[in-house]
Design an enzyme around this catalytic site. Structure first.
Site, mmCIF file in Angstrom:
data_model
loop_
_atom_site.group_PDB
_atom_site.id
_atom_site.type_symbol
_atom_site.label_atom_id
_atom_site.label_comp_id
_atom_site.label_asym_id
_atom_site.label_seq_id
_atom_site.Cartn_x
_atom_site.Cartn_y
_atom_site.Cartn_z
ATOM 1 N N LYS A 1 -27.094 88.440 43.384
ATOM 2 C CA LYS A 1 -25.728 88.006 43.085
ATOM 3 C C LYS A 1 -24.810 88.431 44.230
ATOM 4 C CE LYS A 1 -24.912 86.255 39.666
ATOM 5 N NZ LYS A 1 -24.694 86.662 38.277
ATOM 6 N N GLU B 1 -30.070 72.647 36.785
ATOM 7 C CA GLU B 1 -28.712 73.161 36.599
ATOM 8 C C GLU B 1 -27.730 72.004 36.750
ATOM 9 O OE1 GLU B 1 -26.640 77.011 36.021
ATOM 10 O OE2 GLU B 1 -28.741 76.358 35.922
ATOM 11 N N ARG C 1 -29.571 75.423 27.688
ATOM 12 C CA ARG C 1 -30.372 76.639 27.587
ATOM 13 C C ARG C 1 -30.077 77.417 26.305
ATOM 14 N NH1 ARG C 1 -29.492 81.977 28.750
ATOM 15 N NH2 ARG C 1 -31.405 83.152 29.062
ATOM 16 N N CYS D 1 11.254 71.321 39.947
ATOM 17 C CA CYS D 1 12.317 70.487 40.508
ATOM 18 C C CYS D 1 12.787 69.493 39.446
ATOM 19 C CB CYS D 1 11.800 69.737 41.737
ATOM 20 S SG CYS D 1 12.914 68.441 42.329
ATOM 21 N N TYR E 1 -18.361 91.104 35.256
ATOM 22 C CA TYR E 1 -19.231 91.166 34.086
ATOM 23 C C TYR E 1 -20.569 91.817 34.452
ATOM 24 C CZ TYR E 1 -21.795 89.654 29.918
ATOM 25 O OH TYR E 1 -22.538 89.632 28.770
ATOM 26 N N LYS F 1 -28.629 79.754 44.055
ATOM 27 C CA LYS F 1 -28.450 79.814 42.606
ATOM 28 C C LYS F 1 -27.200 79.017 42.251
ATOM 29 C CE LYS F 1 -28.223 83.068 38.743
ATOM 30 N NZ LYS F 1 -26.976 82.551 38.150
ATOM 31 N N LYS G 1 -38.365 83.948 44.120
ATOM 32 C CA LYS G 1 -39.461 83.774 43.170
ATOM 33 C C LYS G 1 -40.806 83.917 43.888
ATOM 34 C CE LYS G 1 -36.887 80.024 40.853
ATOM 35 N NZ LYS G 1 -36.933 78.586 40.516
ATOM 36 N N TYR H 1 -18.967 88.559 38.606
ATOM 37 C CA TYR H 1 -19.309 89.813 39.282
ATOM 38 C C TYR H 1 -18.818 91.010 38.463
ATOM 39 C CZ TYR H 1 -20.093 93.128 43.063
ATOM 40 O OH TYR H 1 -20.545 94.181 43.809
ATOM 41 N N CYS I 1 12.593 62.811 43.660
ATOM 42 C CA CYS I 1 11.971 63.764 44.585
ATOM 43 C C CYS I 1 10.690 63.160 45.163
ATOM 44 C CB CYS I 1 11.653 65.062 43.862
ATOM 45 S SG CYS I 1 10.871 66.295 44.926
#
Length: 659
Positions: free
Chosen positions: A306, A168, A133, A418, A34, A112, A282, A32, A423
């Site tokens: 986004k 993806e 890609r 620790c 960026y 997405k 789309k 975000y 432990c």
């Protein structure tokens, strides 16, 4: 504002982070952040077109492919999408479509996926190639790694001459959490987020590692289909589903329903097995897409909405400390419930003492919270105007909240750890390490079985392993009488290990496998090591002040002494079995490289150490000899550059055989 200076500043920031994100898979800012900086640069360049240059981040689609894989040129470019950030921009997009195509436009709205985009190619129904890609036109051939993804069909029901689909690749959140839990047990660095984990896994040069990461895919577009015609995008998705592809969830809607579906996807984002960072809108008609075409950067028929990270106020009710499996104390803020990214948040990690001090977070404060990477709740800042009177700075405890042992800060980091040998919070990690191949080498005792032994109450520390009974172990899941008997036999065999394996298995900080061998050979018995002073330890080569302090502190703790006493009672060997053959290699350092045909690497190392020498993993000016086997690589080259003597296996064997 000097717009020229700001344009250059934005370009520098975006170029650096684009390189880290697309090439190194190591982003330093959120998607975000960026996107917002990229939007600002686009607006400045639109206002001052004379300042646009070919090297601007706005003038290219994506990043460069990494070296190490064969470049692959996509026959059908894998275009990126124009980003939109609010409902007004969505309406502007659908209005443009209406003006161009008429009032009856249909849209496909899809989540997405936040992963790595790839193209899959099939010939005559058989998977032949897959590529990332890259920059949209040239990617990387990662066919062998894609073959390890079980949801990618290798053979399709219909044998079209050629078929190319786009999807993806992602790592499911559940898999990501499971792998990180395993890495924590093994003391390995944790992966940052599922997106980076998927990208890094797909770029592994060894397909076996990629297979272990259990990647998945969502297919969302048909790129090319020879011998098949379609009218709608939704038809292509239905067809691909019939060809056994895992398909992206989608809905076909009118313009007035699009924003509602975008909001629904956002509200239900945690119900998907994969991370999402937005929704894609789309145009459904493929002929309309051809009519609209593309700009130099984006198709005109689609946009990507986004989701901005939600930020909301919450009150810090308490700060509690958890002890991780590696002993690290992690503070956590207990918050008033707040709804973020579709889930109710009641806790936020505070990372470490430095993080708390830097932000000055106190119990009673009102803080601003968001989900980092849309997954992990984090505190952005404190609202100091609402800080109540009487609050005090928070400081981590000086003793472990689980076992009461002292804690200490890592020399090279912000972690507070620790030091307790027994432990309970560290039990899984300690037992997994103790049973490992380089430690006590208990065959069959892997992390999953260790976890069962702990959960069943059969084992509470390493000494308990030696009192296990086969009938009790046989009752565990995926165990039977034979497997249980084999495990008990392996545990019994480990009693006879050399002292060096026990020292390493104890998990003393700063004491690795090599240091454990040096200590075992120098002192001969564990009792002698326990009686050694820090000064006596630092007198040994390769043992520095930090390592010496870690050893003395560990061995002086009551928990450690109790564990060692119980191991002794169980019959575990505490004497070095290694004997020096002679001192012919005293003061010498060897480096082994390439494939040795006469010995395996460990055997060669043992023969050097038995003759007083040391083995190093890297070549330096202090190296005495490099032993080069077949296919020796960079270490051999460096030895030649530094004029370090290089021995063949035959020459090394002659040195061993000589009087």
């Amino acid at each position: 504002m000097d717009y020229r200076k700001r344009i250059q500043e934005l370009r520098d920031i975006l170029n650096e982070n684009g390189y880290r994100y697309y090439v190194l898979d190591a982003p330093t800012m959120s998607d975000y952040e960026y996107d917002m900086l990229n939007r600002e640069l686009e607006e400045l360049e639109a206002a001052h077109p004379e300042e646009i240059t070919p090297d601007s981040p706005t003038q290219r689609v994506g990043g460069k492919p990494l070296q190490g894989f064969t470049p692959y040129t996509h026959e059908v470019p894998l275009e990126s999408l124009q980003d939109v950030f609010d409902d007004q921009e969505v309406r502007e997009f659908t209005d443009r479509m209406t003006q161009t195509l008429g009032p009856d436009v249909e849209y496909s709205v899809e989540p997405k996926v936040d992963g790595l985009s790839v193209a899959l190619e099939y010939r005559d129904g058989v998977f032949v190639r897959g590529a990332t890609r890259g920059d949209g036109r040239v990617g990387e051939d990662v066919t062998e790694n894609l073959r390890t993804i079980r949801s990618i069909p290798m053979v399709l029901p219909e044998k079209l001459p050629r078929l190319i689909v786009r999807g993806e690749v992602y790592m499911a959140r559940s898999v990501f959490e499971e792998i990180n839990a395993q890495r924590e047990l093994e003391g390995k660095p944790l992966m940052a987020n599922p997106r980076n984990a998927a990208a890094g896994s797909l770029r592994q040069l060894d397909p076996k590692i990629a297979a272990q990461r259990r990647l998945d895919i969502q297919v969302f577009n048909l790129q090319l289909a020879e011998g098949k015609d379609f009218r709608l995008h939704s038809e292509t998705l239905e067809y691909l589903a019939s060809q056994h592809f895992r398909m992206i969830p989608h809905k076909t809607l009118r313009a007035d329903e699009v924003q509602k579906e975008i909001d629904r996807i956002n509200d239900q984002r945690m119900e998907y097995p994969f991370d999402i960072d937005g929704a894609v809108v789309k145009v459904n008609s493929l002929s309309d897409r051809e009519t609209l075409g593309s700009t130099a950067k984006f198709p005109k028929w689609a946009v990507a909405f986004k989701y901005p990270p939600e930020k909301k106020p919450a009150k810090v009710l308490d700060i509690v400390v958890q002890v991780g499996r590696t002993g690290v104390l992690t503070p956590k803020a207990v918050l008033t419930p707040v709804r973020l990214a579709g889930t109710t948040v009641t806790n936020a990690t505070l990372h470490n003492q430095d993080y708390i001090t830097q932000k000055d977070i106190r119990i009673g404060d009102t803080v601003i919270v968001q989900k980092a990477g849309e997954i992990i709740p984090e505190i952005l800042e404190v609202d100091f105007k609402q800080r109540p009177e009487g609050t005090v700075p928070y400081v981590l405890p000086q003793t472990c909240p689980v076992c009461g042992a002292p804690v200490e800060r890592d020399e090279d980091g912000a972690a507070v750890r620790c030091t307790g040998a027994e432990c309970p919070a560290q039990l899984l990690r300690n037992l997994t390490h103790f049973a490992g191949r380089d430690a006590m080498d208990i065959d069959g005792l892997g992390p999953s079985l260790v976890e069962q032994l702990v959960d069943s109450g059969l084992v509470r520390n390493a000494a308990d392993l030696y009192s296990l009974r086969a009938p009790d172990v046989a009752q565990l899941e995926r165990m039977g009488e034979k497997s249980a008997e084999n495990l008990i036999a392996a545990i019994a065999r480990s009693k006879d290990n050399d002292l060096s394996k026990l020292i390493y298995g104890l998990g003393i900080r700063q004491v690795g496998e090599k240091a454990a061998k040096v200590l075992a050979m120098h002192f001969g018995t564990l009792d002698a090591l326990m009686a050694a002073t820090a000064e006596e330890l630092t007198a040994i080569d390769d043992v520095g002040e930090i390592t010496a302090r870690c050893i003395t502190e560990y061995l002086s703790q009551p928990q450690s002494q109790d564990l060692i006493a119980r191991l002794r009672e169980a019959g575990v060997n505490m004497t070095s079995q290694a004997e020096l053959v002679d001192q012919r290699f005293a003061g010498m350092t060897f480096v082994l490289t390439g494939t040795l045909t006469n010995w395996d690497r460990k055997a060669a190392q043992a023969m050097i150490e038995e003759r007083g020498g040391k083995v190093s993993g890297s070549v330096s000016k202090k190296t005495t000899y490099v032993v080069a086997g077949e296919a020796a690589g960079s270490k051999l080259k460096k030895a030649q550059e530094l004029n370090i003597p290089v021995l063949t296996e035959e020459a090394f064997a002659q040195m061993l055989a000589s009087d």
